[in-house]
Design an enzyme around this catalytic site. Structure first.
Site, PDB file in Angstrom:
ATOM      1  N   THR A 239       0.809  -1.224   0.000  1.00  0.00           N
ATOM      2  CA  THR A 239       0.000   0.000   0.000  1.00  0.00           C
ATOM      3  C   THR A 239       0.839   1.269   0.000  1.00  0.00           C
ATOM      4  O   THR A 239       0.487   2.256  -0.645  1.00  0.00           O
ATOM      5  CB  THR A 239      -0.891  -0.001   1.271  1.00  0.00           C
TER       6      THR A 239
ATOM      7  N   ASP B 121       1.659  -7.185  -4.002  1.00  0.00           N
ATOM      8  CA  ASP B 121       0.914  -7.127  -2.752  1.00  0.00           C
ATOM      9  C   ASP B 121       1.590  -8.204  -1.892  1.00  0.00           C
ATOM     10  O   ASP B 121       1.874  -9.306  -2.376  1.00  0.00           O
ATOM     11  CB  ASP B 121      -0.552  -7.495  -3.020  1.00  0.00           C
ATOM     12  N   SER B 122       1.848  -7.908  -0.644  1.00  0.00           N
ATOM     13  CA  SER B 122       2.670  -8.841   0.134  1.00  0.00           C
ATOM     14  C   SER B 122       1.972 -10.168   0.405  1.00  0.00           C
ATOM     15  O   SER B 122       2.613 -11.108   0.864  1.00  0.00           O
ATOM     16  CB  SER B 122       3.146  -8.198   1.433  1.00  0.00           C
ATOM     17  N   SER B 123       0.698 -10.273   0.085  1.00  0.00           N
ATOM     18  CA  SER B 123       0.045 -11.584   0.198  1.00  0.00           C
ATOM     19  C   SER B 123       0.603 -12.550  -0.844  1.00  0.00           C
ATOM     20  O   SER B 123       0.421 -13.764  -0.730  1.00  0.00           O
ATOM     21  CB  SER B 123      -1.467 -11.455   0.018  1.00  0.00           C
TER      22      SER B 123
ATOM     23  N   ASP C 221       0.805  -7.023   5.239  1.00  0.00           N
ATOM     24  CA  ASP C 221       0.171  -8.330   5.499  1.00  0.00           C
ATOM     25  C   ASP C 221       1.164  -9.433   5.872  1.00  0.00           C
ATOM     26  O   ASP C 221       0.919 -10.211   6.785  1.00  0.00           O
ATOM     27  CB  ASP C 221      -0.654  -8.772   4.282  1.00  0.00           C
TER      28      ASP C 221
ATOM     29  N   THR D 266       2.558 -21.701  20.692  1.00  0.00           N
ATOM     30  CA  THR D 266       1.243 -21.344  21.218  1.00  0.00           C
ATOM     31  C   THR D 266       0.473 -20.393  20.291  1.00  0.00           C
ATOM     32  O   THR D 266       1.071 -19.565  19.599  1.00  0.00           O
ATOM     33  CB  THR D 266       1.344 -20.716  22.627  1.00  0.00           C
ATOM     34  N   GLN D 267      -0.843 -20.526  20.319  1.00  0.00           N
ATOM     35  CA  GLN D 267      -1.693 -19.606  19.559  1.00  0.00           C
ATOM     36  C   GLN D 267      -1.777 -18.240  20.248  1.00  0.00           C
ATOM     37  O   GLN D 267      -2.234 -17.272  19.653  1.00  0.00           O
ATOM     38  CB  GLN D 267      -3.110 -20.189  19.438  1.00  0.00           C
ATOM     39  N   CYS D 268      -1.352 -18.185  21.518  1.00  0.00           N
ATOM     40  CA  CYS D 268      -1.409 -16.917  22.251  1.00  0.00           C
ATOM     41  C   CYS D 268      -0.344 -15.960  21.721  1.00  0.00           C
ATOM     42  O   CYS D 268       0.717 -16.369  21.290  1.00  0.00           O
ATOM     43  CB  CYS D 268      -1.152 -17.142  23.740  1.00  0.00           C
TER      44      CYS D 268
HETATM   45  N1  ASP Z   1      -2.398  -6.003   1.104  1.00  0.00           N
HETATM   46  C1  ASP Z   1      -1.361  -5.040   1.326  1.00  0.00           C
HETATM   47  C2  ASP Z   1      -0.038  -5.775   1.333  1.00  0.00           C
HETATM   48  O1  ASP Z   1       0.281  -6.430   2.292  1.00  0.00           O
HETATM   49  C3  ASP Z   1      -1.586  -4.303   2.605  1.00  0.00           C
HETATM   50  C4  ASP Z   1      -0.490  -3.344   2.944  1.00  0.00           C
HETATM   51  O2  ASP Z   1       0.290  -2.928   2.110  1.00  0.00           O
HETATM   52  O3  ASP Z   1      -0.409  -2.954   4.101  1.00  0.00           O
HETATM   53  O4  ASP Z   1       0.692  -5.694   0.383  1.00  0.00           O
END
Ligand code: ASP
Length: 337
Positions: free
Chosen positions: A15, A59-61, A92, A277-279
């Site tokens: 972003t 996009d980092s996804s 992300d 742990t999930q915590c």
């Molecule tokens: N979906 C975006 C990403 O991780 C969100 C961000 O940039 O914060 O690339």
């Protein structure tokens, strides 16, 4: 007189690097060569700032270990020429990238600061502007010619956090990252307050970049009702080398015989299983409750207070370096970075 600090800004996507197209209103990546038009105040810092932009911004996804290798190579190729590095990255998966880089960059003696934003730089209320400027200042900060932050860290909102101790916690707030088990390395208000006691000390050794990552790994997150078929499917994945078992509380799991048996069979086949742990705060303590005693007996490794992001990338690095399981278990129990 000492030259002004030189910083390489590496733009991977996300972003932060977006502006609104004047005609369509859609968000599009902007050319970082024009950063001084976006943030004129940068001129006043009198730093030498260069930019490296990945040819395909993501996009980092869409982040992937192969991309981490390219990123580590950019840092390696430019390591001697710059005092510090700022990596602009989507939020992300930033915690995964920061963790991975921390393991890949052994003997890192310069700052590698990852930052991004929740609102694009080209938006009036953006958080990207402060994040960007503060990250540059931190990457340039030194004392007696030694960088103040010789490690991989994430800067967001007003805190600098150790990269491999951090998780993304909020999809909306400017304060998006959290490090429950390790204090902030620096807090930024009117003054930049460095927490020197928690910052790693430089070792002045030569940088070693580990570029073999083995991602035959999986995460098995427990929930009440998790079925035998699901556990079987994951543990029997072809080529699987290691599993993060995301447990409840202090490392607890169901005591059903089928569950423990499946885990034990996988361990006997050579699959490493790490109890994380999930915590978001606190640590795994195998044996504290009856519901974790069985896990300890079959040889599951306690992840103590590691984050999932750190555990999965540490495993990729250790498996990639080709150590045997016994050594990996030993190294998992040590703080490497
Ligand atoms: N979906 C975006 C990403 O991780 C969100 C961000 O940039 O914060 O690339």
């Amino acid at each position: 007189m000492k030259n002004s600090p030189s910083i390489l800004v590496i733009y991977t996507g996300g972003t932060i690097g977006m502006i609104q197209d004047a005609e369509t209103g859609a968000l599009k990546p902007f050319n970082f060569e024009n950063i001084y038009e976006q943030i004129p105040v940068l001129e006043y810092l009198h730093y030498n700032i260069d930019f490296y932009t990945f040819d395909s911004l993501i996009d980092s996804s869409n982040m992937h270990p192969e991309f981490w290798i390219r990123l580590a190579e950019v840092i390696e190729d430019n390591y001697e020429s710059y005092d510090g590095f700022v990596v602009l990255h989507g939020s992300d998966t930033m915690a995964y990238t920061a963790s991975a880089l921390s393991f890949m960059l052994e003997n890192l003696n310069k700052p590698v600061i990852l930052t991004g934003s929740q609102l694009p730089l080209g938006v009036v209320r953006t958080d990207g502007r402060e994040n960007f400027i503060n990250s540059i200042e931190i990457a340039a900060a030194s004392k007696d010619d030694t960088p103040l932050i010789p490690e991989v860290a994430i800067y967001f909102e007003n805190r600098l956090l150790r990269g491999n101790r951090t998780s993304k916690l909020n999809a909306e707030n400017f304060n998006a990252f959290f490090s429950g088990n390790f204090p902030a390395l620096a807090e930024i208000g009117v003054h930049v307050k460095y927490n020197y006691n928690y910052i790693r000390k430089p070792n002045f050794k030569k940088l070693i970049v580990h570029k073999n990552l083995n991602y035959n790994v999986a995460i098995l997150k427990l929930f009440p009702g998790l079925s035998e078929n699901t556990v079987k499917a994951i543990l029997n994945t072809e080529g699987l080398r290691a599993v993060i078992l995301e447990t409840f509380g202090a490392g607890n799991a169901p005591t059903d015989k089928w569950f423990i048996d499946l885990l034990e069979q996988a361990i006997k086949r050579g699959v490493l299983i790490i109890n994380v742990t999930q915590c978001k705060e606190g640590a795994v303590e195998i044996g504290k409750y009856e519901t974790s005693v069985g896990l300890g007996k079959i040889g599951i490794v306690g992840g103590y207070d590691i984050t999932t992001e750190s555990a999965i990338t540490k495993l990729m690095y250790l498996l990639g370096d080709g150590y045997n399981n016994e050594t990996i278990i030993k190294l998992l129990n040590q703080s490497l970075r």
